[in-house]
Design a protein around this motif. Sequence first.
Motif, PDB file in Angstrom:
ATOM      1  N   TYR A  15       1.275  36.110  79.769  1.00 47.78           N
ATOM      2  CA  TYR A  15       2.404  35.491  80.482  1.00 47.78           C
ATOM      3  C   TYR A  15       1.974  34.199  81.171  1.00 47.78           C
ATOM      4  O   TYR A  15       2.588  33.140  80.980  1.00 47.78           O
ATOM      5  CB  TYR A  15       2.965  36.485  81.497  1.00 47.78           C
ATOM      6  CG  TYR A  15       4.088  35.930  82.334  1.00 47.78           C
ATOM      7  CD1 TYR A  15       5.398  35.938  81.866  1.00 47.78           C
ATOM      8  CD2 TYR A  15       3.850  35.385  83.599  1.00 47.78           C
ATOM      9  CE1 TYR A  15       6.436  35.428  82.630  1.00 47.78           C
ATOM     10  CE2 TYR A  15       4.877  34.876  84.370  1.00 47.78           C
ATOM     11  CZ  TYR A  15       6.168  34.902  83.882  1.00 47.78           C
ATOM     12  OH  TYR A  15       7.190  34.383  84.645  1.00 47.78           O
ATOM     13  N   ARG A  39       9.412  40.223  84.702  1.00 52.72           N
ATOM     14  CA  ARG A  39       9.258  38.930  84.031  1.00 52.72           C
ATOM     15  C   ARG A  39       9.032  39.174  82.533  1.00 52.72           C
ATOM     16  O   ARG A  39       8.067  39.838  82.155  1.00 52.72           O
ATOM     17  CB  ARG A  39       8.066  38.162  84.595  1.00 52.72           C
ATOM     18  CG  ARG A  39       7.919  38.215  86.116  1.00 52.72           C
ATOM     19  CD  ARG A  39       8.777  37.225  86.812  1.00 52.72           C
ATOM     20  NE  ARG A  39       8.579  37.278  88.258  1.00 52.72           N
ATOM     21  CZ  ARG A  39       7.684  36.553  88.935  1.00 52.72           C
ATOM     22  NH1 ARG A  39       6.853  35.740  88.274  1.00 52.72           N
ATOM     23  NH2 ARG A  39       7.601  36.643  90.241  1.00 52.72           N
ATOM     24  N   GLU A  40       9.915  38.658  81.712  1.00 51.70           N
ATOM     25  CA  GLU A  40       9.758  38.808  80.272  1.00 51.70           C
ATOM     26  C   GLU A  40       8.766  37.783  79.745  1.00 51.70           C
ATOM     27  O   GLU A  40       8.653  36.667  80.268  1.00 51.70           O
ATOM     28  CB  GLU A  40      11.108  38.622  79.565  1.00 51.70           C
ATOM     29  CG  GLU A  40      12.175  39.635  79.980  1.00 51.70           C
ATOM     30  CD  GLU A  40      11.828  41.053  79.587  1.00 51.70           C
ATOM     31  OE1 GLU A  40      11.029  41.234  78.644  1.00 51.70           O
ATOM     32  OE2 GLU A  40      12.354  41.991  80.229  1.00 51.70           O
ATOM     33  N   GLN A  41       8.052  38.156  78.701  1.00 51.75           N
ATOM     34  CA  GLN A  41       7.146  37.218  78.060  1.00 51.75           C
ATOM     35  C   GLN A  41       7.938  36.054  77.464  1.00 51.75           C
ATOM     36  O   GLN A  41       9.061  36.239  76.988  1.00 51.75           O
ATOM     37  CB  GLN A  41       6.358  37.908  76.939  1.00 51.75           C
ATOM     38  CG  GLN A  41       5.403  38.984  77.402  1.00 51.75           C
ATOM     39  CD  GLN A  41       4.158  38.431  78.074  1.00 51.75           C
ATOM     40  OE1 GLN A  41       3.875  37.236  78.006  1.00 51.75           O
ATOM     41  NE2 GLN A  41       3.399  39.301  78.718  1.00 51.75           N
ATOM     42  N   PRO A  42       7.397  34.827  77.516  1.00 56.17           N
ATOM     43  CA  PRO A  42       8.056  33.708  76.838  1.00 56.17           C
ATOM     44  C   PRO A  42       8.344  34.057  75.384  1.00 56.17           C
ATOM     45  O   PRO A  42       7.541  34.710  74.711  1.00 56.17           O
ATOM     46  CB  PRO A  42       7.029  32.575  76.953  1.00 56.17           C
ATOM     47  CG  PRO A  42       6.260  32.905  78.190  1.00 56.17           C
ATOM     48  CD  PRO A  42       6.169  34.413  78.207  1.00 56.17           C
ATOM     49  N   GLU A  43       9.505  33.666  74.913  1.00 55.96           N
ATOM     50  CA  GLU A  43       9.972  33.982  73.564  1.00 55.96           C
ATOM     51  C   GLU A  43      10.268  35.476  73.405  1.00 55.96           C
ATOM     52  O   GLU A  43      10.601  35.929  72.316  1.00 55.96           O
ATOM     53  CB  GLU A  43       8.945  33.554  72.491  1.00 55.96           C
ATOM     54  CG  GLU A  43       8.452  32.127  72.613  1.00 55.96           C
ATOM     55  CD  GLU A  43       9.581  31.116  72.501  1.00 55.96           C
ATOM     56  OE1 GLU A  43      10.574  31.406  71.807  1.00 55.96           O
ATOM     57  OE2 GLU A  43       9.475  30.043  73.128  1.00 55.96           O
ATOM     58  N   GLY A  44      10.139  36.250  74.481  1.00 52.17           N
ATOM     59  CA  GLY A  44      10.469  37.669  74.430  1.00 52.17           C
ATOM     60  C   GLY A  44       9.516  38.513  73.624  1.00 52.17           C
ATOM     61  O   GLY A  44       9.843  39.642  73.257  1.00 52.17           O
ATOM     62  N   GLU A  45       8.321  38.013  73.358  1.00 45.44           N
ATOM     63  CA  GLU A  45       7.366  38.748  72.514  1.00 45.44           C
ATOM     64  C   GLU A  45       6.305  39.422  73.363  1.00 45.44           C
ATOM     65  O   GLU A  45       5.555  38.767  74.074  1.00 45.44           O
ATOM     66  CB  GLU A  45       6.706  37.791  71.510  1.00 45.44           C
ATOM     67  CG  GLU A  45       7.705  37.160  70.550  1.00 45.44           C
ATOM     68  CD  GLU A  45       7.013  36.335  69.484  1.00 45.44           C
ATOM     69  OE1 GLU A  45       5.813  36.535  69.271  1.00 45.44           O
ATOM     70  OE2 GLU A  45       7.690  35.500  68.870  1.00 45.44           O
ATOM     71  N   SER A  63       6.640  43.155  79.042  1.00 49.09           N
ATOM     72  CA  SER A  63       6.974  42.390  80.237  1.00 49.09           C
ATOM     73  C   SER A  63       5.952  42.690  81.338  1.00 49.09           C
ATOM     74  O   SER A  63       5.149  43.619  81.239  1.00 49.09           O
ATOM     75  CB  SER A  63       8.382  42.753  80.712  1.00 49.09           C
ATOM     76  OG  SER A  63       8.456  44.132  81.003  1.00 49.09           O
TER      77      SER A  63
END
Length: 262
Positions: free
Chosen positions: A14, A191-197, A200
């Motif tokens: 993250y 907090r979600e990972q960038p690009e949702g991959e 979290s």
Amino acid sequence: MNKALLMKHPQERYWDAISGVYRDITRIDANDFHYGPLLAGESELRLLPSLHPGMEALELGCGEGQNSRWLARQGLRCTAIDISEGQLKYARADAATEGLAIDFRHESIETFFSEPERYDLITSSHAFEFVEDPFGLVRRVATWLRPGGWFVLSTVHPVYNGDWVSAEEEDGTETWGRLLPDYFHPIDDVREQPEGEGPSIASRAYPVSAWFNAFREAGLNVVRLEEPPAAKRPAYASDDWLEAFDECSAIPTTLILVGQKP
């Protein structure tokens, strides 16, 4: 996705992913010691102990290292660790530009090891809320301090992890407040990972009494406990934080504890 990226700890992924953007949008005054977003720095809050050249300092979760750079300029010998190499590359470059010798280490604060009674001052600004067992880490930190040493911690305030709500008054004006359904079990800030991959990460808050008791149970005397209001000239800000200034002025966003080892 890159296999090396998949093997990283979720927090490392993250912060590595957002490190460049975070540097671009966040303004942290390296000429002051900061305690958290929208807060005044040490020049106004005066929470640190008396500092002397040659003191040994450790920063846990240093990010870009602004606080360690400030301490190094006061003559302290600084070790600073962070889980994100993306953040540390900026920290090392900025320290080198200033000619500061700081021992930056790419490590998780949860697995960091130190011999007992090494440090005179240990600091951490908004990192412990991401730790799985923060109170266990407080106990470990206490063992790393020399007798008379200090631990200065700032972390998310439990009130801040509620939800913003608005209400319309009889005169038609709108007021804002914070809804916290359960103070003793505050909501996680996920907090979600960038690009949702990938998994979290979460910023977790705890009641003020839980932090106070954790310090005491670790053998630390709590010398100060502060819930500073937002400052008009904060040491740490971004455009997004400044847009929320009025709302954040009504509640504490950060809890600060200053503990000393007998």
